[in-house]
Design a protein around this motif. Structure first.
Motif, PDB file in Angstrom:
ATOM      1  N   UNK A 109       0.837  -1.197   0.000  1.00 21.16           N
ATOM      2  CA  UNK A 109       0.000   0.000   0.000  1.00 21.16           C
ATOM      3  C   UNK A 109       0.876   1.253   0.000  1.00 21.16           C
ATOM      4  N   UNK A 110       1.954   1.207   0.766  1.00 16.05           N
ATOM      5  CA  UNK A 110       2.894   2.334   0.804  1.00 16.05           C
ATOM      6  C   UNK A 110       3.498   2.578  -0.567  1.00 16.05           C
ATOM      7  N   UNK A 111       3.911   1.504  -1.253  1.00 16.00           N
ATOM      8  CA  UNK A 111       4.451   1.657  -2.614  1.00 16.00           C
ATOM      9  C   UNK A 111       3.425   2.328  -3.520  1.00 16.00           C
ATOM     10  N   UNK A 112       2.173   1.884  -3.434  1.00 15.18           N
ATOM     11  CA  UNK A 112       1.112   2.474  -4.257  1.00 15.18           C
ATOM     12  C   UNK A 112       0.912   3.940  -3.899  1.00 15.18           C
ATOM     13  N   UNK A 113       0.898   4.240  -2.605  1.00 15.45           N
ATOM     14  CA  UNK A 113       0.708   5.608  -2.117  1.00 15.45           C
ATOM     15  C   UNK A 113       1.835   6.520  -2.596  1.00 15.45           C
ATOM     16  N   UNK A 114       3.039   5.976  -2.695  1.00 12.80           N
ATOM     17  CA  UNK A 114       4.182   6.750  -3.151  1.00 12.80           C
ATOM     18  C   UNK A 114       4.211   6.937  -4.672  1.00 12.80           C
ATOM     19  N   UNK A 115       3.403   6.158  -5.394  1.00  9.27           N
ATOM     20  CA  UNK A 115       3.405   6.255  -6.845  1.00  9.27           C
ATOM     21  C   UNK A 115       4.462   5.406  -7.516  1.00  9.27           C
ATOM     22  N   UNK A 116       4.990   4.424  -6.798  1.00 12.42           N
ATOM     23  CA  UNK A 116       6.012   3.548  -7.364  1.00 12.42           C
ATOM     24  C   UNK A 116       5.410   2.616  -8.421  1.00 12.42           C
ATOM     25  N   UNK A 117       6.259   2.043  -9.235  1.00 11.66           N
ATOM     26  CA  UNK A 117       5.832   1.019 -10.182  1.00 11.66           C
ATOM     27  C   UNK A 117       5.708   1.478 -11.612  1.00 11.66           C
TER      28      UNK A 117
ATOM     29  N   UNK B 284       7.611  -0.402 -14.189  1.00 12.06           N
ATOM     30  CA  UNK B 284       7.140  -1.737 -14.569  1.00 12.06           C
ATOM     31  C   UNK B 284       5.719  -1.677 -15.128  1.00 12.06           C
ATOM     32  N   UNK B 285       5.287  -0.484 -15.536  1.00  9.33           N
ATOM     33  CA  UNK B 285       3.924  -0.282 -16.027  1.00  9.33           C
ATOM     34  C   UNK B 285       2.911  -0.768 -14.997  1.00  9.33           C
ATOM     35  N   UNK B 286       3.199  -0.462 -13.736  1.00  8.37           N
ATOM     36  CA  UNK B 286       2.401  -1.001 -12.634  1.00  8.37           C
ATOM     37  C   UNK B 286       2.070   0.079 -11.607  1.00  8.37           C
TER      38      UNK B 286
ATOM     39  N   UNK C 100      -5.788  -7.197  -9.459  1.00  4.57           N
ATOM     40  CA  UNK C 100      -5.022  -6.919  -8.242  1.00  4.57           C
ATOM     41  C   UNK C 100      -5.860  -6.020  -7.348  1.00  4.57           C
ATOM     42  N   UNK C 101      -6.479  -6.598  -6.340  1.00  6.60           N
ATOM     43  CA  UNK C 101      -7.394  -5.878  -5.457  1.00  6.60           C
ATOM     44  C   UNK C 101      -6.727  -4.638  -4.873  1.00  6.60           C
ATOM     45  N   UNK C 102      -7.377  -3.488  -5.063  1.00 10.99           N
ATOM     46  CA  UNK C 102      -6.876  -2.249  -4.493  1.00 10.99           C
ATOM     47  C   UNK C 102      -5.786  -1.568  -5.293  1.00 10.99           C
ATOM     48  N   UNK C 103      -5.399  -2.171  -6.414  1.00  8.78           N
ATOM     49  CA  UNK C 103      -4.321  -1.598  -7.217  1.00  8.78           C
ATOM     50  C   UNK C 103      -4.747  -1.209  -8.628  1.00  8.78           C
ATOM     51  N   UNK C 104      -5.980  -1.505  -9.002  1.00  8.29           N
ATOM     52  CA  UNK C 104      -6.438  -1.145 -10.340  1.00  8.29           C
ATOM     53  C   UNK C 104      -7.920  -0.787 -10.296  1.00  8.29           C
ATOM     54  N   UNK C 105      -8.339   0.007 -11.280  1.00 12.02           N
ATOM     55  CA  UNK C 105      -9.680   0.595 -11.268  1.00 12.02           C
ATOM     56  C   UNK C 105     -10.792  -0.443 -11.216  1.00 12.02           C
ATOM     57  N   UNK C 106     -10.582  -1.598 -11.845  1.00 13.69           N
ATOM     58  CA  UNK C 106     -11.648  -2.592 -11.921  1.00 13.69           C
ATOM     59  C   UNK C 106     -11.950  -3.252 -10.584  1.00 13.69           C
TER      60      UNK C 106
END
Length: 352
Positions: free
Chosen positions: A41-49, A52-54, A113-119
């Motif tokens: 969640x921290x990685x996502x919050x930071x905008x990482x990825x 890797x197109x992620x 990927x639950x919580x990581x993509x719009x769908x």
């Protein structure tokens, strides 16, 4: 219902009120009773990825380690009922692709990927919709609390899949775990439960103390001594399996250098913008000593029952790593605390 939304990378999540999710014919709606706060969640919050197109899109509801009970069932779902207590994997499969049909739903070709993509909006929310529910969900035994099930989240299942399925760990082998956050501590406990000797590595006393409490036979302060040398001494020749649970160049290289001949490195930690998805590695050493390098992600939903049996037996206790229970409004502060490694163990949202 209340949700926590990623509006700007690195800034506090925005609490919003939105409509409750509608149920698809193949899905269910789960009332979330607990959700872990994970370094992913921290990685996502930071905008990482992005390398890797992620990169998680802005506007996403974060949260991927939920447990709760079903409140609505789709027309085509017959194996689950309203009221069932369930564990929800973050790596959701569609149940139909080649990987799913062969027991590898964690890498479903058309997965979510639950919580990581719009769908698939995430579980920092009062309710979530789970697609292809009959394939993805596992009923929780009565003995497993919601806190413990949320702690299983991605950390315990990732560590268990890595050790039990990817490596096929054998009792009596040595496992080194580099980085004792929630994922690393889960790996320590699971390796011990599977009969291995465990060496835990970190630069902080509190996580190393917890590692000793949940099964580590020895601990190493990485900022005070040579990690490979210390592990060589403890294990009499190097670890059979070594895990990088942090995702930094230093921990990955230390992990490889800690192995004995024909050992296996497992990469579990994700990188930050310091490495942007790539490490320089000692390839000649890997070749010379017949070393294996594996990646591992989540766990096939069809194999959750294996880990739950260990929890039921008491050999694995995810609740032992729960150090803090917080409200949804606290999530932003807890993510910020991860930036400076100010958290330890597993923190869980229990108030929505």
């Amino acid at each position: 219902m209340r949700v926590a939304v990623l509006k700007s990378y690195g800034e506090p999540l925005e609490l919003q009120k939105i409509s409750e999710p509608n149920v698809a014919d193949h899905g269910v709606v789960v009332d979330v009773e607990a959700c872990g706060i994970c370094r992913s969640d921290w990685h996502a919050w930071q905008g990482h990825g992005e390398w890797a197109n992620d990169q998680v899109p802005l506007g996403q509801i974060l949260g991927h380690e939920p447990a709760g009970h079903i409140v609505d069932v789709g027309a085509d779902v017959t194996a689950l009922d309203v009221g069932d207590r369930v564990a929800v994997p973050f790596n959701l499969g569609d149940g139909t692709c080649h990987q799913c049909r062969n027991g590898h739903g964690n890498v479903c070709i058309d997965g979510y990927a639950l919580g990581f993509e719009e769908t698939v909006p995430g579980a920092f929310a009062e309710q979530i919709h789970v697609p292809h529910a009959a394939f993805n969900l596992t009923r929780l035994p009565d003995e497993v609390t919601m806190d413990a099930a949320a702690a299983l989240g991605c950390r315990y299942v990732t560590a268990f899949h890595a050790l039990a399925h990817r490596v096929s760990l054998t009792g009596g082998e040595w496992v080194a775990v580099h980085g004792c956050g929630g994922l690393g501590l889960a790996a320590v406990q699971i390796a011990s439960a599977l009969g291995a000797g465990v060496v835990a590595v970190d630069v902080r006393d509190a996580p190393l103390s917890m590692a000793g409490d949940v099964g580590a036979d020895a601990t190493v302060r990485a900022d005070e001594e040579s990690v490979p040398d210390a592990i060589d001494d403890v294990t009499n020749g190097g670890a059979h399996v070594s895990i990088d649970a942090l995702g930094r160049a230093e921990t990955c290289r230390n992990s490889l250098a800690s192995l004995r001949a024909r050992g296996t490195h497992v990469q579990l930690g994700l990188t930050t913008d310091a490495e942007r998805g790539e490490f320089a590695l000692p390839i000649d050493q890997v070749t010379r000593w017949d070393v294996s390098f594996l990646g591992s992600r989540g766990m096939p939903p069809s194999r959750y029952d294996e880990l739950l049996r260990l929890v039921q037996s008491g050999r694995v206790d995810p609740g032992a790593l729960v150090t803090n229970r917080v409200a949804l409004s606290d999530v932003s502060n807890r993510l910020a605390a991860m930036t400076e490694y100010e958290t330890h163990g597993i923190e869980v949202v229990t108030e929505f």
